[in-house]
Design an enzyme around this catalytic site. Structure first.
Site, PDB file in Angstrom:
ATOM      1  N   GLU A  50      -3.333   6.257   7.646  1.00  0.00           N
ATOM      2  CA  GLU A  50      -1.944   6.526   8.163  1.00  0.00           C
ATOM      3  C   GLU A  50      -1.076   7.162   7.364  1.00  0.00           C
ATOM      4  O   GLU A  50      -0.217   6.534   6.837  1.00  0.00           O
ATOM      5  CB  GLU A  50      -1.540   5.028   8.653  1.00  0.00           C
ATOM      6  CG  GLU A  50      -2.360   4.585   9.878  1.00  0.00           C
ATOM      7  CD  GLU A  50      -1.740   3.193  10.135  1.00  0.00           C
ATOM      8  OE1 GLU A  50      -2.221   2.679  11.327  1.00  0.00           O
ATOM      9  OE2 GLU A  50      -1.084   2.492   9.540  1.00  0.00           O
ATOM     10  N   GLU A  65      -8.341   2.631  15.232  1.00  0.00           N
ATOM     11  CA  GLU A  65      -7.898   1.514  15.303  1.00  0.00           C
ATOM     12  C   GLU A  65      -7.507   1.012  16.631  1.00  0.00           C
ATOM     13  O   GLU A  65      -6.338   1.335  16.963  1.00  0.00           O
ATOM     14  CB  GLU A  65      -6.840   1.445  14.282  1.00  0.00           C
ATOM     15  CG  GLU A  65      -7.199   1.159  12.818  1.00  0.00           C
ATOM     16  CD  GLU A  65      -6.142   0.957  11.830  1.00  0.00           C
ATOM     17  OE1 GLU A  65      -5.111   0.258  12.340  1.00  0.00           O
ATOM     18  OE2 GLU A  65      -6.012   1.335  10.621  1.00  0.00           O
ATOM     19  N   ARG A 112       0.775  -1.042  -0.042  1.00  0.00           N
ATOM     20  CA  ARG A 112      -0.102   0.048  -0.028  1.00  0.00           C
ATOM     21  C   ARG A 112       0.913   1.230  -0.010  1.00  0.00           C
ATOM     22  O   ARG A 112       2.307   1.097   0.066  1.00  0.00           O
ATOM     23  CB  ARG A 112      -0.856  -0.012   1.185  1.00  0.00           C
ATOM     24  CG  ARG A 112      -0.062   0.111   2.560  1.00  0.00           C
ATOM     25  CD  ARG A 112      -1.359  -0.190   3.599  1.00  0.00           C
ATOM     26  NE  ARG A 112      -0.524   0.233   5.014  1.00  0.00           N
ATOM     27  CZ  ARG A 112      -1.104   0.058   6.030  1.00  0.00           C
ATOM     28  NH1 ARG A 112      -2.738  -0.681   6.206  1.00  0.00           N
ATOM     29  NH2 ARG A 112      -0.628   0.669   7.374  1.00  0.00           N
TER      30      ARG A 112
END
Length: 667
Positions: A152, A312, A113
């Protein structure tokens, strides 16, 4: 229709959900189990770009509409993630220049990613189309209450990107900041090693060199890449604000992660969110000490001076190629309660069900691979039922602290570039001081250089390596007005361009306030120094400032080497305030001694056990004392005066207790 603000106030617990990973016939089972658990909100779609746009320009929202609607039927709202952290293969095939380039000049491959260059104009155009399509489609959906931008930001990039697009963007950033190339040369001292530039276009992205880059260039590169991430987020925020202004916007930050200035990144958000994995990651199975987890949450609360979401929160063992520690009985409830104690208004667990495939197939969720509720599910259900009434009362109420720690990304970046001692770190030093306050049950705020200081009785400013006249004046004013200021070694070394100060001895203009001058210094590489205080002995590590007090009193002296008998720690009374200066890093015993002096008069919530954390939250109707046993052993504790409800002052392993007493929040 219920307003988004009203819905947001009601949301206490959620989970990160990936319906695209599971067959449709499973979705309703998931929704029912979520409702039974107490889930009210999900985050979805932050990695689903290809599922939404499998062919360029053709947006397919049917599957996501169905998931949002189904969850809504069970009373569960949705925060959508913009899936810009995972550009699809078709986009990379067509525009391979979107792939990032590392500091060796090597282009990264598709996969994982964040395989993207965030300055690339082609990539940005595709993002604008995607985010516009999503915002227009979901702006009137009653179950979509907000957005998480990307995921993030800065994660997965070691050096971020150093491609030609980023180099050109860096040149433009520098030209805007300095106006002329002559100012760059003067500010950076490029005369050294014949590095003088004739134009902005000659300034490189700092790829690997035979030796090392100019530290001033490197610091500005850090600032540039931080601003680049902020701008990357902003282009998405502007689209959503224009299209769906009633929906809220956040981003999941990562504690003290260093790629982006979170004070600046959070300024564009409606509220900040955090990601926290207390047992650590699969590559660091030792886990985070509880005080460090607490510090991360206090920091995220501080970046916007308001309560936050935990977007999270670990629910199972983390894992990649190696699997980390599984949460022990009691830890899921303990971590949840610690989040609430430190200012989380909403807790979102990661993740709903452990995935069967992909890089994170061993990153465990609330449900295991087979999808059946087990111990973790029922423990979290218990925690939700226990904490919900408390969270209802304290929602939105911010804990006010008497102690502050100044945090600067510039300091962090500069010390990472030139640590001077290989074990000296900025965040590590910050955490050393935070731990002293945490053990005493003293609430802490983290402050930027732009924040007001006056409301804090104690201000700790570790490793103030870079200084400006404005900050020096601000700190002096703080002390004049009666504040207690703590400074450390390596204060006043550099100006804001990472160039050594030369106007006088360290700590520069703060010498007058501290009442001390640094005669010379010594790096304690591979050795330590003995310390003496109150006829006791201790040890100093990493650094040794040889201090010459002018008006300060000596608190700790060196007791070995050629600096034996010289001042190591001093205290100075300056007008209405007090300044401590630490010329070395003392051992834990000496630090505890100093902390008792520095924290004199501050309100404390001490449990009598270093393993048991106490934290007070004030509600509209009651006050709440969170008692958290972070150890796997029984702990005897002391209950502060005025609190009742614990029959025996013994905490079981990983036990959470919340005591209540009447008293409205009048602050």
């Amino acid at each position: 229709m219920t307003s988004v603000e009203t819905v947001m106030e009601s949301l206490k617990f959620g989970v990160d959900y990936y319906p695209e990973h599971w067959p449709r016939e499973r979705w309703e089972t998931d929704a029912r189990l979520m409702k039974d658990l107490g889930i009210q909100v999900v985050r979805m779609a932050e990695f689903a770009w290809h599922k939404i746009e499998s062919v360029e320009g053709r947006f397919e929202f049917g599957w996501l509409d169905e998931a949002v609607s189904l969850l809504g039927k069970y009373g569960i709202y949705t925060v959508l993630g913009t899936p810009t952290a995972a550009p699809p293969a078709w986009l990379i095939d067509r525009f391979p220049e979107i792939l990032p380039v590392d500091s060796f000049g090597h282009q990264k491959s598709f996969g994982g990613r964040h395989h993207d260059c965030q300055s690339n104009p082609v990539y940005r155009n595709y993002i604008k189309k995607l985010v516009t399509a999503m915002a227009e489609h979901y702006r009137e959906n009653p179950y979509v209450i907000g957005w998480q931008i990307d995921n993030e930001l800065g994660n997965s990039h070691e050096d971020l990107c150093m491609c030609e697009s980023c180099r050109r963007a860096f040149d433009e950033w520098l030209e805007k900041k300095y106006q002329s190339i002559d100012r760059v040369n003067e500010s950076w001292g490029t005369v050294f090693w014949s590095q003088t530039y004739d134009s902005f276009s000659q300034i490189p992205a700092p790829r690997k060199t035979p030796t090392a880059h100019n530290p001033s260039l490197l610091l500005d590169w850090k600032r540039f890449t931080s601003d680049l991430v902020i701008d990357f987020q902003r282009i998405q925020i502007e689209i959503i604000r224009k299209t769906a202004p009633h929906q809220k916007i956040t981003h999941n930050l990562m504690g003290f992660y260093d790629k982006t200035d979170y004070f600046k990144l959070a300024a564009d958000l409606d509220f900040a969110s955090n990601d926290q994995y207390p047992t650590g990651y699969y590559f660091d199975p030792s886990g985070q000490p509880p005080f460090e987890v607490a510090a991360c949450m206090d920091f995220i609360r501080s970046v916007k001076k308001k309560n936050f979401w935990m977007m999270e929160l670990q629910s199972g063992a983390t894992g990649g190629t190696v699997i980390g520690a599984n949460p022990k009985p009691g830890q899921n409830e303990l971590w949840t309660a610690q989040c609430v104690a430190h200012g989380a208004d909403t807790i979102v667990y990661f993740r709903w069900r452990t995935c069967l495939f992909g890089t994170e197939q061993f990153w465990h969720g609330i449900l295991p691979h087979q999808g059946k509720p087990g111990r973790r599910y029922y423990e979290i259900q218990k925690a939700i039922r226990k904490l919900s009434p408390v969270m209802e009362d304290i929602h939105g109420i911010i804990t006010k602290a008497e102690a502050g720690i100044l945090f600067s990304y510039d300091e962090d970046w500069a010390i990472k570039l030139q640590p001077q001692h290989p074990e000296l770190t900025y965040v590590g030093t910050i955490l050393d001081f935070y731990k002293l306050l945490y053990r005493r049950g003293i609430p802490v705020d983290f402050l930027s250089e732009q924040d007001s200081l006056e409301e804090y009785r104690l201000l700790i400013v570790p490793l103030l390596y870079l200084t400006t006249p404005e900050l020096e004046e601000k700190l002096e004013h703080y002390v004049k007005q009666g504040g207690t200021l703590v400074l450390t070694m390596r204060t006043g070394v550099m100006d804001e361009q990472n160039v050594c100060m030369s106007e006088g001895p360290l700590p520069g203009k703060l010498s007058k306030v501290a009442g001390v001058e640094v005669e010379e210094y010594d790096c304690l590489l591979g050795r330590s120094v003995k310390l003496r205080y109150q006829e006791k002995e201790g040890t100093g590590f990493k650094w040794c400032d040889l201090l010459s007090p002018t008006t300060a009193e000596t608190v700790v002296t060196y007791a070995s080497d050629y600096y034996s008998g010289r001042a190591a720690v001093t205290v100075n009374r300056y007008q209405q305030g007090v300044v401590y200066y630490l010329g070395t890093q003392p051992d834990e015993t000496v630090m505890e001694f100093l902390a008792d002096k520095m924290c004199s008069g501050l309100q404390r919530w001490e449990s009598g056990s270093r393993e048991v954390e106490m934290k007070v939250r004030k509600g509209r109707k009651k006050q709440y004392l969170f008692i958290l046993n972070h150890s796997g052993d029984r702990q005897a504790i002391t209950i502060p005066e005025g609190w009742t409800g614990l029959q025996e002052p013994i905490m079981e392993p990983f036990e959470t207790r919340i005591l209540e007493r009447s008293g409205e929040n009048r602050e």
